[in-house]
Design an enzyme around this catalytic site. Structure first.
Site, PDB file in Angstrom:
ATOM      1  N   ASP A 171      -5.664 -13.093 -21.486  1.00  0.00           N
ATOM      2  CA  ASP A 171      -5.151 -14.577 -21.506  1.00  0.00           C
ATOM      3  C   ASP A 171      -5.956 -15.537 -21.085  1.00  0.00           C
ATOM      4  O   ASP A 171      -7.444 -15.307 -21.014  1.00  0.00           O
ATOM      5  CB  ASP A 171      -3.664 -14.922 -21.072  1.00  0.00           C
ATOM      6  CG  ASP A 171      -2.778 -15.774 -21.985  1.00  0.00           C
ATOM      7  OD1 ASP A 171      -3.045 -16.941 -21.923  1.00  0.00           O
ATOM      8  OD2 ASP A 171      -1.940 -15.361 -22.518  1.00  0.00           O
ATOM      9  N   ASN A 209       2.969 -17.677 -34.925  1.00  0.00           N
ATOM     10  CA  ASN A 209       3.784 -18.507 -35.380  1.00  0.00           C
ATOM     11  C   ASN A 209       3.339 -19.215 -36.569  1.00  0.00           C
ATOM     12  O   ASN A 209       2.152 -19.097 -36.946  1.00  0.00           O
ATOM     13  CB  ASN A 209       3.477 -19.747 -34.291  1.00  0.00           C
ATOM     14  CG  ASN A 209       3.987 -19.676 -32.747  1.00  0.00           C
ATOM     15  OD1 ASN A 209       4.911 -18.639 -32.578  1.00  0.00           O
ATOM     16  ND2 ASN A 209       3.143 -19.840 -31.826  1.00  0.00           N
ATOM     17  N   HIS A 255      -1.401 -21.275 -19.875  1.00  0.00           N
ATOM     18  CA  HIS A 255      -0.618 -20.058 -20.758  1.00  0.00           C
ATOM     19  C   HIS A 255      -0.729 -18.758 -19.858  1.00  0.00           C
ATOM     20  O   HIS A 255       0.359 -18.082 -19.989  1.00  0.00           O
ATOM     21  CB  HIS A 255      -1.567 -20.223 -22.113  1.00  0.00           C
ATOM     22  CG  HIS A 255      -1.052 -19.176 -23.109  1.00  0.00           C
ATOM     23  ND1 HIS A 255      -0.998 -18.010 -23.238  1.00  0.00           N
ATOM     24  CD2 HIS A 255      -0.109 -19.764 -23.936  1.00  0.00           C
ATOM     25  CE1 HIS A 255      -0.230 -17.830 -24.533  1.00  0.00           C
ATOM     26  NE2 HIS A 255       0.336 -18.669 -24.921  1.00  0.00           N
ATOM     27  N   SER A 286       4.330 -16.318 -28.238  1.00  0.00           N
ATOM     28  CA  SER A 286       3.397 -15.803 -27.113  1.00  0.00           C
ATOM     29  C   SER A 286       4.432 -15.612 -25.686  1.00  0.00           C
ATOM     30  O   SER A 286       3.921 -15.130 -24.758  1.00  0.00           O
ATOM     31  CB  SER A 286       2.362 -16.692 -26.842  1.00  0.00           C
ATOM     32  OG  SER A 286       2.603 -17.894 -26.733  1.00  0.00           O
TER      33      SER A 286
END
Length: 382
Positions: free
Chosen positions: A65, A184, A94, A250
């Site tokens: 990430d 998404n 994130h 996520s």
């Protein structure tokens, strides 16, 4: 999806969080709050019920990430790597949120914790904003494998490339479970295209669930294996804070990653294929298109007895014995048989004579018979 117009050598990645944030010029992640409330997601997953059996200790989970803020009081890292040459800080937030959902440490004064707080977290930073190079993503997956990760969380969506496919295969061949966000929906007309690495065979693809267990409207329905909470999620954030109302597949993926870690810790003999199968077979059940096997269920995933895992494997059939081991039948000896027959006949004759002597000799004596004399047949008087 963002980045499809870029050159093939540098493909864009979009964090599977909605909405995407612009890449920061400086290390200034979105402002955090210092307070957090218990969410429906934490209540629904209810991972602490499994902790008397396992917290994931002994399992290494790699978070690929934007980095992880290891100064956060609920984050405990076991290792870290930076593939961006920008330092280990999480300038997006994130990665820190994903790490917290997987393994946030429980605290009495904070109504938040991760699913598997006993795991060893490995942070692999490959991106500095909401876009990254797919080549670095491929390298990050291989790095996680080489650093002995048992589970890899990939909360990003990317395009299909040979390098990425090779990195996924590299992990699967070494018995690593890859959990990836299904992505998404980004097309204006609502249509969807597969997202990678989630859509690769062998990857545990996770869609976003609503509080009632259905699929979130933004969740990509392609290749979904199971669902995890992906709306109204709260988690850890850089600068020792928290972020609420997080939304995206996520944030659903790390819930499933935590459950996978619990399963690997409790059932260390299972292969990555068996772990993925256990996760799907024990989920709460499909609830429409794009929901896979339904919401992940930590308690059942860890405790269920699956008959297919209990069947003993029959031993292999032994090879046939060589011809030299079995003795061939010896042909009969005709001469020996004839001699044996004659001997037996003679024996029987002698037995007959002996029996006759035993019967008739006493009879002769009673009649005054002697060998060589005529038998006494009686006299006539007169």
């Amino acid at each position: 999806m963002i980045g499809r117009a870029l050159a093939a050598s540098v493909l864009a990645l979009q964090f599977a969080a909605a909405p995407a944030q612009a890449a920061p010029v400086r290390c200034t992640p979105k402002k955090a709050t210092m307070a957090i409330a218990e969410t429906w997601a934490q209540r629904r997953v209810n991972a602490e019920k499994v902790w008397p059996l396992t917290t994931g200790r002994g399992v290494t989970v790699a978070v690929i990430d934007s980095g992880v803020d290891e100064t956060h009081p609920q984050i405990r890292l076991g290792g870290k790597a930076d593939l961006t040459n920008t330092g280990f800080r999480d300038c997006v937030g994130h990665g820190t949120a994903v790490a917290g959902l997987i393994a946030g440490q429980p605290r009495k004064d904070i109504p938040f914790h991760g699913v598997a707080p006993g795991v060893s977290l490995l942070s692999i930073k490959y991106v500095t904003g909401d876009r990254g190079d797919v080549g670095l993503l491929s390298k990050a997956i291989k790095t996680a494998v080489d650093e002995h990760a048992d589970v890899i969380n990939v909360s990003v969506e990317a395009s299909n490339t040979p390098d990425l496919k090779a990195a996924v295969d590299y992990a699967l061949e070494r018995d690593v479970v890859i959990v990836a966000a299904a992505g998404n929906l980004s097309n204006d007309d609502g249509t969807s295209t597969p997202s990678y690495p989630a859509a690769y065979d062998g990857v545990l693809s996770v869609g976003s669930a609503t509080p009632d267990g259905g699929r979130s409207t933004f969740s990509n329905p392609n290749a979904v294996a199971v669902l995890g909470p992906g709306e109204g999620v709260s988690s850890t954030w850089p600068l020792k804070g928290y972020q609420s109302a997080l939304k995206g597949t996520s944030y659903a993926a790390p819930y499933v990653t935590g459950v996978v870690a619990l399963v690997r810790a409790r059932h260390p003999g299972l292969t990555q294929l068996q772990v993925r199968r256990r996760i799907t077979l024990t989920a709460d059940g499909a609830s429409g298109t794009g929901t896979g096997a339904g919401m992940v269920n930590p308690l059942l995933a860890v405790t269920a007895v699956l008959p297919s895992e209990q069947v003993a494997v029959a031993p292999p059939v032994p090879p046939p014995l060589p011809a030299t081991v079995v003795r061939k039948a010896v042909p009969p000896d005709q001469r020996s048989m004839e001699v044996a027959t004659m001997v037996a006949a003679g024996g029987f004759s002698l037995v007959g004579v002996a029996l006759a002597a035993w019967v008739f000799v006493p009879m002769g004596r009673r009649r005054r018979w002697r060998p060589g004399s005529p038998p006494d047949i009686g006299r006539i008087d007169g």
